[in-house]
Structure formats: C-alpha cells, structure tokens
Design an enzyme around this catalytic site. Structure first.
Site, short mmCIF file in Angstrom:
data_model
loop_
_atom_site.label_atom_id
_atom_site.label_comp_id
_atom_site.label_asym_id
_atom_site.label_seq_id
_atom_site.Cartn_x
_atom_site.Cartn_y
_atom_site.Cartn_z
N ASP A 19 -10.87 6.31 4.11
CA ASP A 19 -9.54 6.58 3.57
C ASP A 19 -9.61 6.37 2.04
O ASP A 19 -10.55 5.73 1.55
CB ASP A 19 -8.55 5.62 4.22
CG ASP A 19 -7.23 5.59 3.51
OD1 ASP A 19 -6.62 6.66 3.35
OD2 ASP A 19 -6.80 4.48 3.10
N ASP A 21 -6.40 5.87 -0.63
CA ASP A 21 -5.43 4.92 -1.21
C ASP A 21 -5.41 3.62 -0.42
O ASP A 21 -5.19 3.62 0.79
CB ASP A 21 -4.03 5.53 -1.20
CG ASP A 21 -3.89 6.69 -2.18
OD1 ASP A 21 -4.40 6.56 -3.30
OD2 ASP A 21 -3.28 7.70 -1.82
#
Ligand SMILES: [Mg+2]
Length: 239
Positions: A19, A21
């Site tokens: 991922d 953020d």
C-alpha cells in the site's frame, strides 16, 4: 567417497504488494490539509483528525461516502473534486510526502532477491503514484502498480487479483503490506496473506481483528515478518 551435497531447494516465489499512504509514505499532513480545504469549500463541519485519517486508503468517492455517514444531500462528488484540487495544489508548493524510515533500504533489499516480485496496490490515482515514485527515485522498482483508476476501492479484492494476473503469481505466494483494515480485508478476500504495519492510520488492534497474519512496528521488521508468514503457510499446507 563423499556423499552428494544436499540439494538446497530454491526459495519459493513471493509477491509483496505494498500500500502507499500510511505504509510507504507519510502523507497525513497533506491529506488533512486537503480534507480541511474540501470541507471549508463545501461548508461542511470538519470531522476529527482521527476520523479523517480512518478513511485514508479508500478511493476518494468511497472515503467521502464513509465520512457522510449516510447523510442525504452530502455532496460526495463535489467533496472529492475539491479534495483532489486541493491535494494537487498543495503538491505544487509542498515537498513530496516523505518515505517512512528504512522503507527505501528494505524495499531495495527485497527487490534484489531473485524469488521476490514487488507491486503496489493503492487507493491513490495512478498519476499520484507515478509522481511519488519518480520523486523518491524508485521508478521501475515495482513490477505491477494497481490504482484506484483501474479497480474498485479496497477492500474489494480486484487490485490484488489484477496484480496476480499481471505478474503470474498465485494468491498463496502473495502478501499485502498495508496500514489499514481495508488492506487486510482486500488481501484475505483475494486469498493472499496480510502483513499489517502499525505506523499508519489504523490501530494495531483493528488490523489484528480484521485478520492480519502478522503486525510490524518498523519497516526493518518487514523481511522477517514476510519470512514468518511464508514459513507458516508452507507448514500448514493451506493457502
Ligand atoms: Mg494506507
């Protein structure tokens, strides 16, 4: 006469999907600033910082749907547009979101291992990911990049499924590394494993309850946790 040397089995293939953020980069200051701007522009009271950060990882429309709490007349599309505009404007002025400590070194070491393939699965737009990787001199490090532009929002498993197809990997060879329950649920729904990181935007306990196979408190612990997940999966014989 010497016995033949024992044959060392080649390490099993491993696909690691990161991922962005809250996992690779610390974007909370820009996210909160853009959220503040979008709420002000649309005359909507600003939720708490914790509430704002809890929806990071969803695609923009889903994030604002969640923040709306189901209120009728909540301007989801206008909020998403205002947020997008504010974020882009901030990026013109602000320095790039910083990588979390040791992220670059750990990912570089993983990338050097022949059995490891790397990818990204993110609610960010493709343009944002490209810009981020360019700014951190990491272009070409990830074999597959799946974004909100080409798939339904997490926790729908499509981004992971598309990544598997793109690189020819199996779910049981795949670990999603993320900071939110959306990452964990997406991984599990795709039949992959989930490694939760606790330096992002969801609480460790929530990641555990969502079903994360392991949790880590520092990027330097990621390789060991990946090895532990792989070993546990091989020992159990269940994907
Ligand atoms: Mg995240």
């Amino acid at each position: 006469m010497d016995a033949a040397p024992p044959s060392v089995p080649a390490p099993s293939p491993l696909l690691v999907l990161f991922d962005c953020d809250g996992t690779l980069v610390d974007s909370q200051h820009m996210i909160v600033a853009a959220m503040t701007s979008a709420h002000a522009l649309n005359g909507i009271a600003l939720p708490s910082r914790e509430r704002l950060l809890s929806v990071v990882g969803l695609s923009l429309n889903e994030a604002f749907l969640s923040l709306s709490g189901g209120a009728t007349g909540y301007p989801v599309a206008a909020m998403a547009e205002a947020y997008r505009d504010a974020y882009l404007a901030l990026r013109e002025r602000a320095p790039m979101e910083p990588l979390f400590p040791d992220a670059r070194e750990v990912i570089a070491a993983l990338r050097a291992r022949p059995e490891v393939t790397l990818g990204i699965v993110t609610g960010k737009a493709r343009r944002g990911v490209d810009r981020l990787l360019a700014a951190h001199d990491m272009e070409g490090w990830f074999a597959t990049i799946q974004t909100a532009d080409d798939a339904p929002s997490k926790p729908h498993p499509a981004m992971v499924q598309q990544a598997l197809r793109a690189v020819g990997a199996l779910p049981e060879e795949t670990v999603v590394v993320g900071d939110t329950t959306y990452d964990v649920l997406m991984a599990l729904q795709a039949g992959a494993s989930a490694l939760g990181v606790t330096w992002g935007y969801h609480k460790a306990e929530d990641l555990r309850l969502a079903g994360a196979h392991r949790l880590v408190d520092a990027f330097s612990a990621v390789p060991g946790a990946l090895a532990a997940i792989t070993a546990a999966r091989a020992a159990s014989g269940t994907p």
